[in-house]
Design an enzyme around this catalytic site. Structure first.
Site, PDB file in Angstrom:
ATOM      1  N   ASP A  30       0.843  -1.189   0.000  1.00 11.15           N
ATOM      2  CA  ASP A  30       0.000   0.000   0.000  1.00 11.15           C
ATOM      3  C   ASP A  30       0.886   1.250   0.000  1.00 11.15           C
ATOM      4  O   ASP A  30       1.890   1.317   0.724  1.00 11.15           O
ATOM      5  CB  ASP A  30      -0.917   0.003   1.235  1.00 11.15           C
ATOM      6  CG  ASP A  30      -2.061   0.991   1.088  1.00 11.15           C
ATOM      7  OD1 ASP A  30      -3.213   0.540   0.947  1.00 11.15           O
ATOM      8  OD2 ASP A  30      -1.800   2.215   1.088  1.00 11.15           O
ATOM      9  N   ASN A  87     -13.118  -2.863   2.054  1.00 10.48           N
ATOM     10  CA  ASN A  87     -14.058  -1.754   2.138  1.00 10.48           C
ATOM     11  C   ASN A  87     -14.989  -1.789   0.929  1.00 10.48           C
ATOM     12  O   ASN A  87     -14.548  -2.094  -0.192  1.00 10.48           O
ATOM     13  CB  ASN A  87     -13.304  -0.420   2.181  1.00 10.48           C
ATOM     14  CG  ASN A  87     -12.417  -0.310   3.408  1.00 10.48           C
ATOM     15  OD1 ASN A  87     -12.797  -0.714   4.503  1.00 10.48           O
ATOM     16  ND2 ASN A  87     -11.210   0.219   3.232  1.00 10.48           N
ATOM     17  N   HIS A 100     -10.176  -5.065  -3.596  1.00 11.89           N
ATOM     18  CA  HIS A 100      -8.852  -5.330  -3.021  1.00 11.89           C
ATOM     19  C   HIS A 100      -9.031  -5.700  -1.565  1.00 11.89           C
ATOM     20  O   HIS A 100      -9.881  -5.144  -0.862  1.00 11.89           O
ATOM     21  CB  HIS A 100      -7.920  -4.120  -3.167  1.00 11.89           C
ATOM     22  CG  HIS A 100      -8.506  -2.822  -2.716  1.00 11.89           C
ATOM     23  ND1 HIS A 100      -9.417  -2.120  -3.472  1.00 11.89           N
ATOM     24  CD2 HIS A 100      -8.328  -2.110  -1.576  1.00 11.89           C
ATOM     25  CE1 HIS A 100      -9.770  -1.027  -2.822  1.00 11.89           C
ATOM     26  NE2 HIS A 100      -9.128  -0.994  -1.660  1.00 11.89           N
TER      27      HIS A 100
HETATM   28  P1  AMP Z   1      -9.799   1.596  -0.057  1.00 17.93           P
HETATM   29  O1  AMP Z   1     -10.113   2.785   0.802  1.00 17.93           O
HETATM   30  O2  AMP Z   1     -10.174   0.292   0.584  1.00 17.93           O
HETATM   31  O3  AMP Z   1     -10.352   1.736  -1.465  1.00 17.93           O
HETATM   32  O4  AMP Z   1      -8.230   1.512  -0.144  1.00 17.93           O
HETATM   33  C1  AMP Z   1      -7.477   2.050  -1.201  1.00 17.93           C
HETATM   34  C2  AMP Z   1      -6.045   1.863  -0.801  1.00 17.93           C
HETATM   35  O5  AMP Z   1      -5.246   1.998  -1.959  1.00 17.93           O
HETATM   36  C3  AMP Z   1      -5.533   2.889   0.224  1.00 17.93           C
HETATM   37  O6  AMP Z   1      -5.036   2.216   1.371  1.00 17.93           O
HETATM   38  C4  AMP Z   1      -4.448   3.627  -0.539  1.00 17.93           C
HETATM   39  O7  AMP Z   1      -3.361   4.011   0.283  1.00 17.93           O
HETATM   40  C5  AMP Z   1      -4.054   2.610  -1.592  1.00 17.93           C
HETATM   41  N1  AMP Z   1      -3.465   3.164  -2.812  1.00 17.93           N
HETATM   42  C6  AMP Z   1      -3.929   4.210  -3.542  1.00 17.93           C
HETATM   43  N2  AMP Z   1      -3.157   4.398  -4.617  1.00 17.93           N
HETATM   44  C7  AMP Z   1      -2.182   3.454  -4.569  1.00 17.93           C
HETATM   45  C8  AMP Z   1      -1.066   3.136  -5.394  1.00 17.93           C
HETATM   46  N3  AMP Z   1      -0.779   3.840  -6.520  1.00 17.93           N
HETATM   47  N4  AMP Z   1      -0.264   2.124  -5.031  1.00 17.93           N
HETATM   48  C9  AMP Z   1      -0.520   1.427  -3.910  1.00 17.93           C
HETATM   49  N5  AMP Z   1      -1.559   1.662  -3.090  1.00 17.93           N
HETATM   50  C10 AMP Z   1      -2.379   2.667  -3.408  1.00 17.93           C
END
Ligand code: AMP
Ligand code: ZN
Length: 114
Positions: A30, A87, A100
């Protein structure tokens, strides 16, 4: 999905710290970790949310869980414990609309820690 962030990461069009890949799944660190271990386990196929699953996805979702556990074990947090989170939609806190599974650990994931 042309414009989906996690589809682009799965296609290697956007860099990420990949930690696992097979024909169905990628996992990567992440970008904004909430714990010492914070990996996202992602199906390569675009599925927006858990609400969109069909029975054909049952094995795929099982693999997301198993790969998460495997990564937790590799990082040495399996026995102490870790947290799996998915989520779903706005009130669930979903920001990226490609399914995810968060794998988080390496600190107490609850308050107060005990
Ligand atoms: P959610 O709120 O469950 O949709 O989580 C999205 C997650 O994606 C968050 O924890 C972000 O920090 C992560 N995220 C967003 N962009 C990236 C990226 N380019 N590479 C890795 N993680 C990411
Ligand atoms: Zn996608």
């Amino acid at each position: 999905m042309a414009d989906c962030l996690f589809c682009k990461i799965a296609r290697k069009e956007i860099p990420a710290k990949l930690v696992f890949e097979d024909e169905d799944v990628v996992a990567f660190e992440d970008i904004n970790p909430q714990a010492p271990v914070h990996v996202l386990v992602v199906p390569k196929r675009h599925i927006p949310t858990l609400n969109d699953l069909t029975p054909e996805d049952d094995a795929l979702v099982g693999k997301l869980a198993r790969v998460s556990a495997q990564l937790a074990a590799e990082r040495g947090v399996a026995e102490a414990g870790w947290r799996s989170v998915v989520n779903v939609n706005r009130e669930g806190g979903q920001l990226v609309f490609h399914v995810h599974m968060h794998c988080m650990g390496g600190r107490p994931m609850f308050w107060p820690p005990g």
